[in-house]
Design an enzyme around this catalytic site. Structure first.
Site, PDB file in Angstrom:
ATOM      1  N   LYS A  77      33.999  39.347  41.119  1.00 48.59           N
ATOM      2  CA  LYS A  77      33.661  40.222  42.243  1.00 48.59           C
ATOM      3  C   LYS A  77      32.517  41.130  41.804  1.00 48.59           C
ATOM      4  O   LYS A  77      32.483  41.590  40.654  1.00 48.59           O
ATOM      5  CB  LYS A  77      34.889  41.053  42.614  1.00 48.59           C
ATOM      6  CG  LYS A  77      34.703  41.960  43.830  1.00 48.59           C
ATOM      7  CD  LYS A  77      35.983  42.710  44.174  1.00 48.59           C
ATOM      8  CE  LYS A  77      35.834  43.549  45.427  1.00 48.59           C
ATOM      9  NZ  LYS A  77      37.074  44.296  45.740  1.00 48.59           N
ATOM     10  N   SER A 152      38.567  43.732  50.489  1.00 48.56           N
ATOM     11  CA  SER A 152      37.149  43.643  50.200  1.00 48.56           C
ATOM     12  C   SER A 152      36.764  42.485  49.282  1.00 48.56           C
ATOM     13  O   SER A 152      35.589  42.130  49.196  1.00 48.56           O
ATOM     14  CB  SER A 152      36.669  44.951  49.550  1.00 48.56           C
ATOM     15  OG  SER A 152      37.330  45.151  48.317  1.00 48.56           O
ATOM     16  N   SER A 176      42.841  44.940  48.534  1.00 50.75           N
ATOM     17  CA  SER A 176      41.677  44.051  48.492  1.00 50.75           C
ATOM     18  C   SER A 176      41.820  42.774  47.670  1.00 50.75           C
ATOM     19  O   SER A 176      40.923  41.932  47.724  1.00 50.75           O
ATOM     20  CB  SER A 176      40.456  44.811  48.001  1.00 50.75           C
ATOM     21  OG  SER A 176      39.930  45.558  49.055  1.00 50.75           O
TER      22      SER A 176
HETATM   23  N1  GLN Z   1      40.902  47.952  53.204  1.00 47.43           N
HETATM   24  C1  GLN Z   1      41.075  49.025  52.277  1.00 47.43           C
HETATM   25  C2  GLN Z   1      39.868  49.939  52.326  1.00 47.43           C
HETATM   26  O1  GLN Z   1      39.016  49.661  53.097  1.00 47.43           O
HETATM   27  C3  GLN Z   1      41.322  48.530  50.897  1.00 47.43           C
HETATM   28  C4  GLN Z   1      40.089  48.191  50.153  1.00 47.43           C
HETATM   29  C5  GLN Z   1      40.351  47.869  48.712  1.00 47.43           C
HETATM   30  O2  GLN Z   1      41.479  47.620  48.304  1.00 47.43           O
HETATM   31  N2  GLN Z   1      39.294  47.924  47.919  1.00 47.43           N
HETATM   32  O3  GLN Z   1      39.763  50.900  51.638  1.00 47.43           O
END
Ligand code: GLN
Length: 489
Positions: A77, A152, A176
């Site tokens: 990532k 994400s 994410s």
């Molecule tokens: N959807 C969550 C956010 O937007 C989680 C994102 C994540 O775990 N990086 O913060």
């Protein structure tokens, strides 16, 4: 061996060890698959770097110094910094940025022998649930290109599902790893907070951020998790001083007598019926394998949304202050003095969602609002963690959905950022408590889209989560199913 891209990490490692295939052959096969960048999953690829690593792996395989995963490809990532590839965190502000060092996780997976295929698309600074917040364009879901892959870590999930890499790294701050794994029909685990080093992982919300593997099966995730975790005390102040386990060696336990807690708050009105049926079937399967289902309650589940969306932006507003045009990445061309340079650089470099969170974060931390928002959120965060400890007095693992629905269509929530926030409801509680959580594919719902089941364990109980998932996967084949065209492409 035209089937290389459909093999598991475990099988690839075995074929490499037994010299049925070389690391260079494997790398060439996967590099060919990433050509044209299917699903917009990758942000940086450099075949020279990949092939050089593969050649080094072949040398180790030949002289007996090979690591456990020698020659098996992985992709990272784009929030993990890497020396050999650009690192953007999905943001324009870090366009073309190159780090002088590798993140600990990247370095450890390489030390275990893994060959890097490059960097994977993600929501900007890991803020998002659909990958649509990437400054480099959305990723599409390999099961249906009109749908989001989740976020994400959307590039990671799509790349594994499409057979572009056998495994990927992801990060999970509020879901994410788990949610994109669920949306793309793969397996992913977020370990206990502190298990994996955050050194070299670009910070979003430091008290929540955690790295983890994404692959097709629990068996593969166990291999990567053992390689990437472990103390890094000098470089990450929140790294746990707990020796890493051999998770793969702990996958053989029967589920007889394992108590699986079913939180009633995870099965309320908001849960789509297609997701619910797939989860119900998976729970019956666990029962058939000897597990005992125990009703439990996590009464503050709903509160996890406001609590998370106060704490995470607060930490983000502080963490992202370092992107100011001086030390890293983009600097505006158009400025008159230092303050206008800061302002314009940040206005040009950050996307809309990142700006929204920086503003929310600055607000909840500001004098006069701090007690009402940030402090209050911290108190409820503790209560949420306590609720889990009460639940774990009655059960060994907790099971439920990862997300209320299957992957939605691209653009669906474009004018409604809150809709994305609300869909995080089932992943946020474990994040706030710092508990390990995973997602495994358990069936298909509406429009043939994959459904993921979430397992949450008590602190440092990753081995138990992986074992439950592995036992399930030995008796079902959802984790082996691939989107149309992948196996014969
Ligand atoms: N959807 C969550 C956010 O937007 C989680 C994102 C994540 O775990 N990086 O913060």
């Amino acid at each position: 061996m035209s089937d290389l891209h459909t093999l598991s990490v475990a099988t690839l490692a075995e074929r490499l060890r037994s010299k049925q295939v070389s690391a260079v052959e494997v790398a060439i096969r996967f590099l060919a698959r990433t050509g044209g960048n299917p699903h917009n999953a990758f942000l940086d690829i450099d075949s020279e770097v990949t092939l050089a690593q593969a050649r080094a792996s072949d040398a180790k395989l030949a002289n007996g110094t090979a690591g456990p995963l020698e020659g098996v490809p992985v992709a990272h990532k784009d929030v993990f910094v890497t020396r050999d590839f650009a690192t953007t965190a999905g943001s324009k502000i870090l366009k073309d940025y190159r780090s002088p060092f590798d993140a600990t996780v990247v370095q450890r997976l390489r030390a275990a022998g893994m060959v890097s295929l490059g960097k994977l698309n993600c929501d900007e600074f890991a803020m998002g649930s659909s990958n649509e917040n990437s400054a480099y364009g959305a990723v599409t879901n390999p099961w249906d290109a009109t749908r989001v892959p989740g976020g994400s870590s959307g590039g990671s999930a799509a790349a594994v599902a499409a057979g572009l890499t056998p495994a990927a790294t992801g990060t999970d701050t509020g879901g994410s790893i788990r949610q994109p794994a669920a949306f793309c029909g793969i397996t992913g685990i977020k370990p206990t907070y502190g298990r994996a080093s955050r050194y070299g992982m670009i910070a979003y919300a430091s008290s929540l951020d955690q790295a983890g593997p994404m692959a097709r099966s629990a068996e593969d995730c166990a291999l990567l998790l053992s390689a990437m975790c472990g103390p890094d005390l000098d470089r990450d102040a929140t790294s746990l001083d707990v020796p890493v386990e051999n998770f793969s060696a702990k996958l053989g336990n029967s589920l007889a007598g394992v108590r699986v807690g079913i939180p009633k708050e995870f099965f309320g009105d908001g849960l789509a019926s297609d997701v619910r049926s797939a989860i119900d079937a998976a729970l019956s399967q666990l029962q058939a394998l000897g597990a005992q289902l125990v009703p439990i309650s996590l009464p503050r589940t709903e509160l996890s949304i406001p609590v998370y969306y106060i704490i995470a932006p607060a930490e983000a507003s502080s963490n992202l202050s370092r992107f100011d045009g001086v030390k890293f990445g983009h600097r505006t061309q158009d400025h008159t003095d230092l303050v206008s340079m800061y302002k314009k650089t940040r206005a040009e470099g950050f996307g809309e969602e990142v700006k929204r969170r920086i503003m929310t974060g600055a607000y909840v931390l500001s004098h006069g609002y701090y007690d009402a928002y940030y402090l209050q959120a911290q108190k409820i965060r503790r209560m949420i963690a306590d609720d889990f400890q009460r639940a774990f007095a009655e059960c060994d693992v907790i099971a439920g959905p990862v997300a209320p629905t299957v992957a939605w269509t691209l653009g669906h929530n474009a004018n409604d950022p809150l809709a994305d926030y609300l869909a995080d409801i089932f992943t946020l509680p474990a994040s706030l408590a710092g508990l390990p959580g995973m997602s495994l594919p358990v069936g298909f719902g509406q429009a043939g889209m994959p459904v993921g089941m979430q397992l949450i364990g008590n602190y440092l109980q990753e081995a138990q989560l992986l074992n439950v998932a592995h036992q399930y996967q030995m008796n079902t084949d959802f984790h082996l199913q691939q989107p149309a065209g992948v196996s014969n492409s």
